[in-house]
Design an enzyme around this catalytic site. Structure first.
Site, PDB file in Angstrom:
ATOM      1  N   GLY A 128       0.849  -1.203   0.000  1.00 41.01           N
ATOM      2  CA  GLY A 128       0.000   0.000   0.000  1.00 41.01           C
ATOM      3  C   GLY A 128       0.876   1.241   0.000  1.00 41.01           C
ATOM      4  O   GLY A 128       0.544   2.264   0.605  1.00 41.01           O
ATOM      5  N   GLY A 132      -0.365   4.726  -0.971  1.00 43.46           N
ATOM      6  CA  GLY A 132      -1.567   5.170  -0.249  1.00 43.46           C
ATOM      7  C   GLY A 132      -1.286   6.317   0.712  1.00 43.46           C
ATOM      8  O   GLY A 132      -0.146   6.732   0.939  1.00 43.46           O
ATOM      9  N   LEU A 138      -1.612   6.588   4.024  1.00 41.68           N
ATOM     10  CA  LEU A 138      -0.858   6.334   5.261  1.00 41.68           C
ATOM     11  C   LEU A 138       0.645   6.312   4.997  1.00 41.68           C
ATOM     12  O   LEU A 138       1.432   6.923   5.733  1.00 41.68           O
ATOM     13  CB  LEU A 138      -1.304   4.992   5.866  1.00 41.68           C
ATOM     14  CG  LEU A 138      -0.638   4.656   7.189  1.00 41.68           C
ATOM     15  CD1 LEU A 138      -1.176   5.516   8.318  1.00 41.68           C
ATOM     16  CD2 LEU A 138      -0.843   3.186   7.534  1.00 41.68           C
ATOM     17  N   ASP A 170      -0.401  -6.899  -7.748  1.00 39.95           N
ATOM     18  CA  ASP A 170      -1.779  -7.027  -7.292  1.00 39.95           C
ATOM     19  C   ASP A 170      -1.788  -8.085  -6.192  1.00 39.95           C
ATOM     20  O   ASP A 170      -1.495  -9.245  -6.448  1.00 39.95           O
ATOM     21  CB  ASP A 170      -2.677  -7.444  -8.464  1.00 39.95           C
ATOM     22  CG  ASP A 170      -4.135  -7.512  -8.041  1.00 39.95           C
ATOM     23  OD1 ASP A 170      -4.397  -7.587  -6.817  1.00 39.95           O
ATOM     24  OD2 ASP A 170      -5.002  -7.483  -8.924  1.00 39.95           O
ATOM     25  N   VAL A 171      -2.118  -7.668  -4.998  1.00 40.46           N
ATOM     26  CA  VAL A 171      -1.986  -8.593  -3.865  1.00 40.46           C
ATOM     27  C   VAL A 171      -2.933  -9.788  -3.939  1.00 40.46           C
ATOM     28  O   VAL A 171      -2.778 -10.753  -3.202  1.00 40.46           O
ATOM     29  CB  VAL A 171      -2.191  -7.880  -2.509  1.00 40.46           C
ATOM     30  CG1 VAL A 171      -1.097  -6.884  -2.236  1.00 40.46           C
ATOM     31  CG2 VAL A 171      -3.564  -7.240  -2.394  1.00 40.46           C
ATOM     32  N   ASP A 206      -1.817   0.169  17.183  1.00 40.14           N
ATOM     33  CA  ASP A 206      -2.815   1.097  17.700  1.00 40.14           C
ATOM     34  C   ASP A 206      -2.031   2.384  17.858  1.00 40.14           C
ATOM     35  O   ASP A 206      -1.221   2.509  18.786  1.00 40.14           O
ATOM     36  CB  ASP A 206      -3.378   0.637  19.042  1.00 40.14           C
ATOM     37  CG  ASP A 206      -4.491   1.553  19.514  1.00 40.14           C
ATOM     38  OD1 ASP A 206      -4.331   2.786  19.373  1.00 40.14           O
ATOM     39  OD2 ASP A 206      -5.512   1.063  20.006  1.00 40.14           O
ATOM     40  N   HIS A 207      -2.231   3.322  16.935  1.00 40.61           N
ATOM     41  CA  HIS A 207      -1.278   4.447  16.915  1.00 40.61           C
ATOM     42  C   HIS A 207      -1.367   5.314  18.159  1.00 40.61           C
ATOM     43  O   HIS A 207      -0.452   6.082  18.439  1.00 40.61           O
ATOM     44  CB  HIS A 207      -1.385   5.250  15.612  1.00 40.61           C
ATOM     45  CG  HIS A 207      -2.664   5.991  15.461  1.00 40.61           C
ATOM     46  ND1 HIS A 207      -3.760   5.443  14.877  1.00 40.61           N
ATOM     47  CD2 HIS A 207      -3.033   7.232  15.824  1.00 40.61           C
ATOM     48  CE1 HIS A 207      -4.747   6.317  14.890  1.00 40.61           C
ATOM     49  NE2 HIS A 207      -4.328   7.417  15.457  1.00 40.61           N
ATOM     50  N   LYS A 252       1.728   7.447  21.015  1.00 41.97           N
ATOM     51  CA  LYS A 252       1.695   8.850  21.463  1.00 41.97           C
ATOM     52  C   LYS A 252       2.460   8.995  22.772  1.00 41.97           C
ATOM     53  O   LYS A 252       2.306   8.178  23.687  1.00 41.97           O
ATOM     54  CB  LYS A 252       0.237   9.308  21.652  1.00 41.97           C
ATOM     55  CG  LYS A 252      -0.503   9.456  20.334  1.00 41.97           C
ATOM     56  CD  LYS A 252      -1.883  10.025  20.548  1.00 41.97           C
ATOM     57  CE  LYS A 252      -2.704   9.952  19.276  1.00 41.97           C
ATOM     58  NZ  LYS A 252      -2.224  10.801  18.213  1.00 41.97           N
ATOM     59  N   ASP A 306     -14.521   2.385  15.485  1.00 42.58           N
ATOM     60  CA  ASP A 306     -13.372   3.134  14.973  1.00 42.58           C
ATOM     61  C   ASP A 306     -12.490   3.681  16.104  1.00 42.58           C
ATOM     62  O   ASP A 306     -11.280   3.785  15.950  1.00 42.58           O
ATOM     63  CB  ASP A 306     -13.879   4.295  14.105  1.00 42.58           C
ATOM     64  CG  ASP A 306     -12.756   4.978  13.332  1.00 42.58           C
ATOM     65  OD1 ASP A 306     -11.947   4.249  12.722  1.00 42.58           O
ATOM     66  OD2 ASP A 306     -12.685   6.220  13.336  1.00 42.58           O
ATOM     67  N   HIS A 332      -8.498   2.504  20.574  1.00 43.64           N
ATOM     68  CA  HIS A 332      -7.768   3.577  21.267  1.00 43.64           C
ATOM     69  C   HIS A 332      -8.289   3.853  22.673  1.00 43.64           C
ATOM     70  O   HIS A 332      -7.524   3.953  23.629  1.00 43.64           O
ATOM     71  CB  HIS A 332      -7.841   4.877  20.465  1.00 43.64           C
ATOM     72  CG  HIS A 332      -7.551   4.696  19.005  1.00 43.64           C
ATOM     73  ND1 HIS A 332      -6.498   3.943  18.555  1.00 43.64           N
ATOM     74  CD2 HIS A 332      -8.170   5.167  17.896  1.00 43.64           C
ATOM     75  CE1 HIS A 332      -6.492   3.963  17.233  1.00 43.64           C
ATOM     76  NE2 HIS A 332      -7.493   4.693  16.810  1.00 43.64           N
TER      77      HIS A 332
HETATM   78  P1  NAD Z   1      -5.319   4.198   0.674  1.00 41.89           P
HETATM   79  O1  NAD Z   1      -6.615   3.825   0.042  1.00 41.89           O
HETATM   80  O2  NAD Z   1      -4.862   5.600   0.588  1.00 41.89           O
HETATM   81  O3  NAD Z   1      -4.155   3.289   0.054  1.00 41.89           O
HETATM   82  C1  NAD Z   1      -4.355   1.947  -0.312  1.00 41.89           C
HETATM   83  C2  NAD Z   1      -3.109   1.381  -0.936  1.00 41.89           C
HETATM   84  O4  NAD Z   1      -3.384   0.005  -1.248  1.00 41.89           O
HETATM   85  C3  NAD Z   1      -2.669   2.030  -2.241  1.00 41.89           C
HETATM   86  O5  NAD Z   1      -1.256   2.078  -2.249  1.00 41.89           O
HETATM   87  C4  NAD Z   1      -3.156   1.048  -3.321  1.00 41.89           C
HETATM   88  O6  NAD Z   1      -2.363   1.018  -4.491  1.00 41.89           O
HETATM   89  C5  NAD Z   1      -2.999  -0.247  -2.601  1.00 41.89           C
HETATM   90  N1  NAD Z   1      -3.875  -1.316  -3.165  1.00 41.89           N
HETATM   91  C6  NAD Z   1      -5.217  -1.339  -3.186  1.00 41.89           C
HETATM   92  N2  NAD Z   1      -5.642  -2.489  -3.767  1.00 41.89           N
HETATM   93  C7  NAD Z   1      -4.540  -3.197  -4.100  1.00 41.89           C
HETATM   94  C8  NAD Z   1      -4.287  -4.466  -4.701  1.00 41.89           C
HETATM   95  N3  NAD Z   1      -5.289  -5.285  -5.085  1.00 41.89           N
HETATM   96  N4  NAD Z   1      -3.019  -4.863  -4.854  1.00 41.89           N
HETATM   97  C9  NAD Z   1      -1.987  -4.070  -4.460  1.00 41.89           C
HETATM   98  N5  NAD Z   1      -2.159  -2.878  -3.888  1.00 41.89           N
HETATM   99  C10 NAD Z   1      -3.404  -2.439  -3.717  1.00 41.89           C
HETATM  100  O7  NAD Z   1      -5.427   3.697   2.205  1.00 41.89           O
HETATM  101  P2  NAD Z   1      -4.706   4.320   3.497  1.00 41.89           P
HETATM  102  O8  NAD Z   1      -5.478   5.506   3.968  1.00 41.89           O
HETATM  103  O9  NAD Z   1      -3.251   4.477   3.243  1.00 41.89           O
HETATM  104  O10 NAD Z   1      -4.966   3.188   4.607  1.00 41.89           O
HETATM  105  C11 NAD Z   1      -4.277   1.946   4.613  1.00 41.89           C
HETATM  106  C12 NAD Z   1      -4.583   1.208   5.903  1.00 41.89           C
HETATM  107  O11 NAD Z   1      -4.156   1.975   7.016  1.00 41.89           O
HETATM  108  C13 NAD Z   1      -6.064   0.924   6.148  1.00 41.89           C
HETATM  109  O12 NAD Z   1      -6.173  -0.297   6.832  1.00 41.89           O
HETATM  110  C14 NAD Z   1      -6.484   2.066   7.054  1.00 41.89           C
HETATM  111  O13 NAD Z   1      -7.603   1.718   7.850  1.00 41.89           O
HETATM  112  C15 NAD Z   1      -5.242   2.200   7.904  1.00 41.89           C
HETATM  113  N6  NAD Z   1      -5.076   3.510   8.527  1.00 41.89           N
HETATM  114  C16 NAD Z   1      -4.880   4.623   7.769  1.00 41.89           C
HETATM  115  C17 NAD Z   1      -4.690   5.841   8.374  1.00 41.89           C
HETATM  116  C18 NAD Z   1      -4.430   7.093   7.562  1.00 41.89           C
HETATM  117  O14 NAD Z   1      -4.110   8.108   8.178  1.00 41.89           O
HETATM  118  N7  NAD Z   1      -4.538   7.054   6.259  1.00 41.89           N
HETATM  119  C19 NAD Z   1      -4.695   5.949   9.768  1.00 41.89           C
HETATM  120  C20 NAD Z   1      -4.896   4.785  10.532  1.00 41.89           C
HETATM  121  C21 NAD Z   1      -5.063   3.579   9.891  1.00 41.89           C
END
Ligand code: NAD
Length: 500
Positions: A15, A18, A20, A87-88, A179-180, A184, A237, A242
């Site tokens: 990911g 994405g 995060l 693709d995972v 658990d972020h 903290k 959530d 948390h």
């Molecule tokens: P996002 O949707 O921004 O990113 C998803 C990522 O997964 C992308 O890189 C995408 O290319 C990849 N992806 C999706 N389908 C795929 C596939 N079939 N094969 C390969 N790669 C694939 O999501 P995010 O916001 O980064 O969140 C990721 C995780 O972190 C989630 O579980 C979310 O709940 C958790 N999380 C995110 C945050 C945040 O601040 N964004 C905070 C806490 C927890």
């Protein structure tokens, strides 16, 4: 604490394009690199998008610069990053990933140590773990660790299913459930404040504490996360993870040693002591809310039901308040009030420990007869502690007034990233899982929360939305405490000008 000196590792981020990864993980890795805490390392970013190594490195560079400003050694840092389009859900691409991982492992002498960080939607967690094993990526001569983001399931049942899947490839000791909040600074400080101070620990029980309040409020609404939030709500959530983690840290017995196992087992004992409510009692202990339209920072904002990807008649809660009881010797009779919500008046996470009143008040106080002592732990945005005491009013007769002693955590801010991801990544590299959640903690807290969601799902609310955006939540949340003769300490009252 089990710590390893040798921290060389190949970090695979699933990911990697994405939100995060871009907002949190790359800047956190850079901070570790800058401090010399990443000895030998390389990163493989994995995501679906077809991009080159160069384009990926460019996105890592931008992410670091956006978060931390220009950095001299950024070119060196990004040279450790590789990209694999993958693709995972497709088995064949794991073979290519394994070959790349083996090659990078050899080039950088990473001794077969691997961290798999799943920064992806939760439905992929189980399948990725299974593929990592079946396609040989976990067959390494060093350590292998799985870092997994929230949410860990949507209920006890789905969490169990997910756990079974990941346990086929990783042992419990190799699983780092994030658990972020546990990253903290002030959440980590709870146990130090409690167990390193002779003035608190003897009073930390039902003889001297009348109630504990935990508030975690957000100003933001659901933003772009409507689709996910509709299946979750504030209870799943925020509370299941948390808030329950903060309750456990506040309530646990002193561990006999600061090892991962000892700390976790004390937390588990708290979860085992949680009072289980009958379905008919839930309404007396828990309140839910959903935001309506309102004004936030002088701007008009829409109601939750008008947000993108949200059902127009949604019954999802964006606010929860509750009274949690811990039926053990230390805490019998002491309510732990919790409250969390979106689109509230301020962004703030605070814990208030309210001590019992003294038996007799000898001193006149103009505004209140008795002012209870409070210990306030400021988690975010400011970090610190405040102790509310009573002292003689200067110059007067023997009138008392409240004084607030504050400590601000600014001195160690350099070590403090906003979300604590740097600390958690560092812990994972060292093999210290203390600040990650053990399966038993996850299971107990799901069992607790499931009971509430079952009742809420059966009894759809009719009065949503029931709080205006930009306020402190529904009136019923105030009544929850009023019934017991308490009130929520207003965030504005607890805020202090912390000495810097
Ligand atoms: P996002 O949707 O921004 O990113 C998803 C990522 O997964 C992308 O890189 C995408 O290319 C990849 N992806 C999706 N389908 C795929 C596939 N079939 N094969 C390969 N790669 C694939 O999501 P995010 O916001 O980064 O969140 C990721 C995780 O972190 C989630 O579980 C979310 O709940 C958790 N999380 C995110 C945050 C945040 O601040 N964004 C905070 C806490 C927890």
């Amino acid at each position: 604490m089990k710590q390893q000196e040798n921290m060389s590792s190949l970090i695979m981020i699933f990911g990697a394009t994405g939100d995060l990864a871009i907002r949190k993980l790359f800047p956190s890795l850079y901070r570790l690199f800058e401090r010399g805490r990443l000895n030998k390392f390389a990163v493989i970013g994995v995501a679906r998008r077809q991009i080159t190594n160069d384009a990926f490195q460019k996105s890592v560079r931008e992410s670091v610069i956006n978060a931390l400003g220009d950095k001299e050694n950024i070119d060196e840092f990004i040279s450790y990053f590789y990209y694999q389009s993958h693709d995972v859900t497709n088995s064949s691409s794991y073979v290519a990933l394994r070959n790349l991982a083996d090659q990078i492992d050899a080039n950088y002498s990473l001794e077969g140590n691997r961290i798999f960080y799943l920064a992806m939607a939760p439905e992929f967690f189980g399948p990725i773990a299974l593929h990592l094993k079946s396609d040989g990526l976990t067959e390494v001569k060093g350590f292998k660790r799985l870092v997994i983001e929230k949410p860990f399931g949507k209920s006890l049942e789905s969490a169990k299913e997910l756990n079974q899947q990941i346990r086929t490839a990783f042992s419990e000791e190799e699983i780092y459930r994030i658990d972020h909040y546990l990253g903290k600074e002030m959440v980590r400080n709870i146990e130090v404040i409690r167990f390193a101070n002779a003035i608190f620990e003897p009073l930390w029980n039902n003889r001297y504490i009348s109630n504990i309040q935990i508030t975690s409020s957000e100003v933001l609404g659901v933003e772009e996360r409507g689709r996910y939030y509709e299946t979750s709500g504030a209870l799943r959530d925020m509370v299941q993870n948390h808030i329950m983690q903060m309750v456990a840290l506040l309530a646990m017995e002193p561990p006999i040693r600061l090892t991962t196992d000892e700390v976790r087992s004390e937390k588990v004992r708290v979860f085992r002591s949680l009072r289980r409510f009958e379905s008919s009692e839930i309404k007396d202990y828990f309140v839910r809310g959903q935001y309506g339209p309102g004004t936030v920072n002088d701007e008009q904002v829409p109601e939750y039901r008008a947000e993108p990807m949200v059902d127009k008649e949604s019954n999802t809660e964006t606010f929860v308040a509750g009274k949690i009881m811990i039926d053990n010797f230390r805490w019998a009779g002491v309510p732990f009030y919790i409250r969390t919500g979106k689109r509230m008046k301020s962004k703030s996470t605070k814990i208030v420990v309210q001590f019992k009143d003294i038996p007799m008040n000898l001193y006149y106080q103009p505004e209140k007869n008795v002012h209870p002592n409070l210990l306030v732990i400021h988690i975010q945005p400011e970090e610190g502690i405040t102790l509310h005491l009573n002292a003689k009013k200067a110059g007067g007769h023997l009138d008392a007034q409240e004084v607030k002693l504050s400590f601000a955590n600014t001195g160690i801010q350099a070590m403090n990233t906003p979300e604590g991801y740097e600390k958690l990544l560092y812990d994972c590299l060292r093999g210290d899982a203390t600040n990650f959640t053990h399966w038993d903690e996850v299971a107990y807290s799901w069992a607790f929360v499931d009971k509430i969601s079952e009742v809420w799902e059966k009894t759809k609310t009719v009065d949503f939305p029931n709080y205006e955006s930009g306020t402190i939540g529904p009136k019923a949340a105030d009544e929850l405490l009023e019934k017991d003769g308490f009130f929520w300490w207003p965030v504005s009252y607890l805020e202090v000008d912390m000495c810097k």
